[in-house]
Scaffold this motif. Structure first.
Motif, PDB file in Angstrom:
ATOM      1  N   VAL A  47     -21.128 -44.053 -67.781  1.00 38.94           N
ATOM      2  CA  VAL A  47     -21.104 -42.590 -67.615  1.00 38.94           C
ATOM      3  C   VAL A  47     -21.502 -42.222 -66.188  1.00 38.94           C
ATOM      4  N   ALA A  48     -22.482 -42.907 -65.638  1.00 38.07           N
ATOM      5  CA  ALA A  48     -22.912 -42.619 -64.266  1.00 38.07           C
ATOM      6  C   ALA A  48     -21.779 -42.842 -63.269  1.00 38.07           C
ATOM      7  N   GLN A  49     -21.006 -43.895 -63.464  1.00 37.86           N
ATOM      8  CA  GLN A  49     -19.878 -44.151 -62.564  1.00 37.86           C
ATOM      9  C   GLN A  49     -18.836 -43.041 -62.667  1.00 37.86           C
ATOM     10  N   ALA A  50     -18.529 -42.599 -63.870  1.00 37.00           N
ATOM     11  CA  ALA A  50     -17.584 -41.499 -64.058  1.00 37.00           C
ATOM     12  C   ALA A  50     -18.143 -40.195 -63.497  1.00 37.00           C
ATOM     13  N   ALA A  51     -19.450 -39.981 -63.661  1.00 36.50           N
ATOM     14  CA  ALA A  51     -20.082 -38.773 -63.135  1.00 36.50           C
ATOM     15  C   ALA A  51     -19.959 -38.715 -61.614  1.00 36.50           C
ATOM     16  N   THR A  53     -17.579 -40.163 -59.857  1.00 40.00           N
ATOM     17  CA  THR A  53     -16.159 -39.934 -59.584  1.00 40.00           C
ATOM     18  C   THR A  53     -15.803 -38.460 -59.691  1.00 40.00           C
ATOM     19  N   HIS A  54     -16.339 -37.800 -60.712  1.00 37.02           N
ATOM     20  CA  HIS A  54     -16.021 -36.391 -60.962  1.00 37.02           C
ATOM     21  C   HIS A  54     -17.008 -35.425 -60.295  1.00 37.02           C
ATOM     22  N   ASN A  55     -18.007 -35.968 -59.616  1.00 37.43           N
ATOM     23  CA  ASN A  55     -19.061 -35.165 -58.995  1.00 37.43           C
ATOM     24  C   ASN A  55     -19.642 -34.149 -59.988  1.00 37.43           C
ATOM     25  N   HIS A  56     -19.924 -34.654 -61.181  1.00 33.80           N
ATOM     26  CA  HIS A  56     -20.512 -33.821 -62.244  1.00 33.80           C
ATOM     27  C   HIS A  56     -21.452 -34.715 -63.029  1.00 33.80           C
ATOM     28  N   HIS A  57     -22.719 -34.352 -63.067  1.00 31.18           N
ATOM     29  CA  HIS A  57     -23.754 -35.267 -63.546  1.00 31.18           C
ATOM     30  C   HIS A  57     -24.458 -34.732 -64.777  1.00 31.18           C
ATOM     31  N   PRO A  58     -24.795 -35.613 -65.697  1.00 31.12           N
ATOM     32  CA  PRO A  58     -25.433 -35.186 -66.943  1.00 31.12           C
ATOM     33  C   PRO A  58     -26.926 -34.935 -66.770  1.00 31.12           C
ATOM     34  N   GLU A  59     -27.448 -34.208 -67.711  1.00 29.22           N
ATOM     35  CA  GLU A  59     -28.890 -34.182 -67.933  1.00 29.22           C
ATOM     36  C   GLU A  59     -29.073 -35.137 -69.101  1.00 29.22           C
ATOM     37  N   TRP A  60     -29.910 -36.135 -68.929  1.00 23.68           N
ATOM     38  CA  TRP A  60     -30.062 -37.108 -70.004  1.00 23.68           C
ATOM     39  C   TRP A  60     -31.429 -37.762 -69.993  1.00 23.68           C
ATOM     40  N   SER A  61     -31.728 -38.377 -71.132  1.00 20.17           N
ATOM     41  CA  SER A  61     -32.947 -39.179 -71.233  1.00 20.17           C
ATOM     42  C   SER A  61     -32.639 -40.375 -72.113  1.00 20.17           C
ATOM     43  N   ASN A  62     -33.387 -41.438 -71.884  1.00 19.00           N
ATOM     44  CA  ASN A  62     -33.176 -42.688 -72.602  1.00 19.00           C
ATOM     45  C   ASN A  62     -34.515 -43.226 -73.080  1.00 19.00           C
ATOM     46  N   VAL A  63     -34.559 -43.609 -74.337  1.00 21.73           N
ATOM     47  CA  VAL A  63     -35.687 -44.346 -74.895  1.00 21.73           C
ATOM     48  C   VAL A  63     -35.092 -45.483 -75.710  1.00 21.73           C
ATOM     49  N   TYR A  64     -35.369 -46.679 -75.270  1.00 21.85           N
ATOM     50  CA  TYR A  64     -34.898 -47.919 -75.869  1.00 21.85           C
ATOM     51  C   TYR A  64     -33.413 -47.887 -76.216  1.00 21.85           C
ATOM     52  N   HIS A  65     -33.055 -47.603 -77.468  1.00 20.70           N
ATOM     53  CA  HIS A  65     -31.654 -47.743 -77.890  1.00 20.70           C
ATOM     54  C   HIS A  65     -30.919 -46.422 -78.039  1.00 20.70           C
ATOM     55  N   TRP A  66     -31.525 -45.309 -77.642  1.00 19.46           N
ATOM     56  CA  TRP A  66     -30.806 -44.039 -77.729  1.00 19.46           C
ATOM     57  C   TRP A  66     -30.799 -43.332 -76.390  1.00 19.46           C
ATOM     58  N   VAL A  67     -29.739 -42.508 -76.225  1.00 21.88           N
ATOM     59  CA  VAL A  67     -29.563 -41.715 -75.010  1.00 21.88           C
ATOM     60  C   VAL A  67     -29.199 -40.307 -75.441  1.00 21.88           C
ATOM     61  N   LEU A  82     -14.966 -29.055 -67.300  1.00 20.53           N
ATOM     62  CA  LEU A  82     -15.461 -30.330 -66.783  1.00 20.53           C
ATOM     63  C   LEU A  82     -16.510 -30.936 -67.719  1.00 20.53           C
ATOM     64  N   ASP A  83     -17.306 -30.098 -68.359  1.00 20.78           N
ATOM     65  CA  ASP A  83     -18.275 -30.596 -69.333  1.00 20.78           C
ATOM     66  C   ASP A  83     -17.562 -31.265 -70.507  1.00 20.78           C
ATOM     67  N   LEU A  84     -16.460 -30.668 -70.937  1.00 17.21           N
ATOM     68  CA  LEU A  84     -15.689 -31.243 -72.048  1.00 17.21           C
ATOM     69  C   LEU A  84     -15.086 -32.581 -71.649  1.00 17.21           C
ATOM     70  N   GLN A  88     -15.958 -36.304 -73.330  1.00 17.31           N
ATOM     71  CA  GLN A  88     -14.953 -37.276 -73.765  1.00 17.31           C
ATOM     72  C   GLN A  88     -15.176 -38.621 -73.095  1.00 17.31           C
ATOM     73  N   VAL A  89     -15.576 -38.610 -71.830  1.00 14.98           N
ATOM     74  CA  VAL A  89     -15.929 -39.849 -71.127  1.00 14.98           C
ATOM     75  C   VAL A  89     -17.075 -40.541 -71.863  1.00 14.98           C
ATOM     76  N   CYS A  90     -18.066 -39.772 -72.279  1.00 13.48           N
ATOM     77  CA  CYS A  90     -19.198 -40.338 -73.029  1.00 13.48           C
ATOM     78  C   CYS A  90     -18.717 -40.981 -74.324  1.00 13.48           C
ATOM     79  N   GLU A  91     -17.831 -40.309 -75.032  1.00 11.63           N
ATOM     80  CA  GLU A  91     -17.321 -40.853 -76.298  1.00 11.63           C
ATOM     81  C   GLU A  91     -16.621 -42.189 -76.073  1.00 11.63           C
TER      82      GLU A  91
END
Length: 105
Positions: A47-51, A53-67, A82-84, A88-91
């Motif tokens: 997702v970071a690589q796609a973000a 590329t598209h110059n659009h970045h998520p708000e996210w957090s990660n704990v062990y096995h979930w994001v 662009l959010d949509l 889809q990139v995330c999916e």
């Protein structure tokens, strides 16, 4: 890029049934769960690589096995097409990461 109207919001959520609309922030959010931290990190890397590329970045957090991922567009003060696209990139990234080795097309 444009801010989505109410009809576009509804259509987007039908197309992305596991995503939830945050009406306060006019954003979409979803939790992704993986088998372990390595899969979660691989998902975030894709997702970071796609973000970038598209110059659009998520708000996210990660704990062990979930994001937890949130998409909104600050430039339009709400949800944009662009959010949509990035949801889809995330999916796709989640499906690729969770697929058994050798099962990718």
């Amino acid at each position: 890029m444009h801010k989505l109207n109410a009809q576009e919001h509804a259509a987007a959520l039908r197309a992305l049934p596991q995503w939830r609309h945050d009406a306060v922030r006019d954003a979409i959010r979803r939790r992704f769960e993986f088998a372990d931290f390595a899969q979660a990190f691989a998902f975030m890397t894709a997702v970071a690589q796609a973000a970038e590329t598209h110059n659009h970045h998520p708000e996210w957090s990660n704990v062990y096995h979930w994001v937890d991922v949130t998409w909104t567009t600050h430039d339009v003060d709400g949800l944009s097409d662009l959010d949509l696209l990035m949801a889809q990139v995330c999916e796709r990234a989640a499906a690729d990461v969770a697929a058994p080795m050798g099962a990718k097309a």
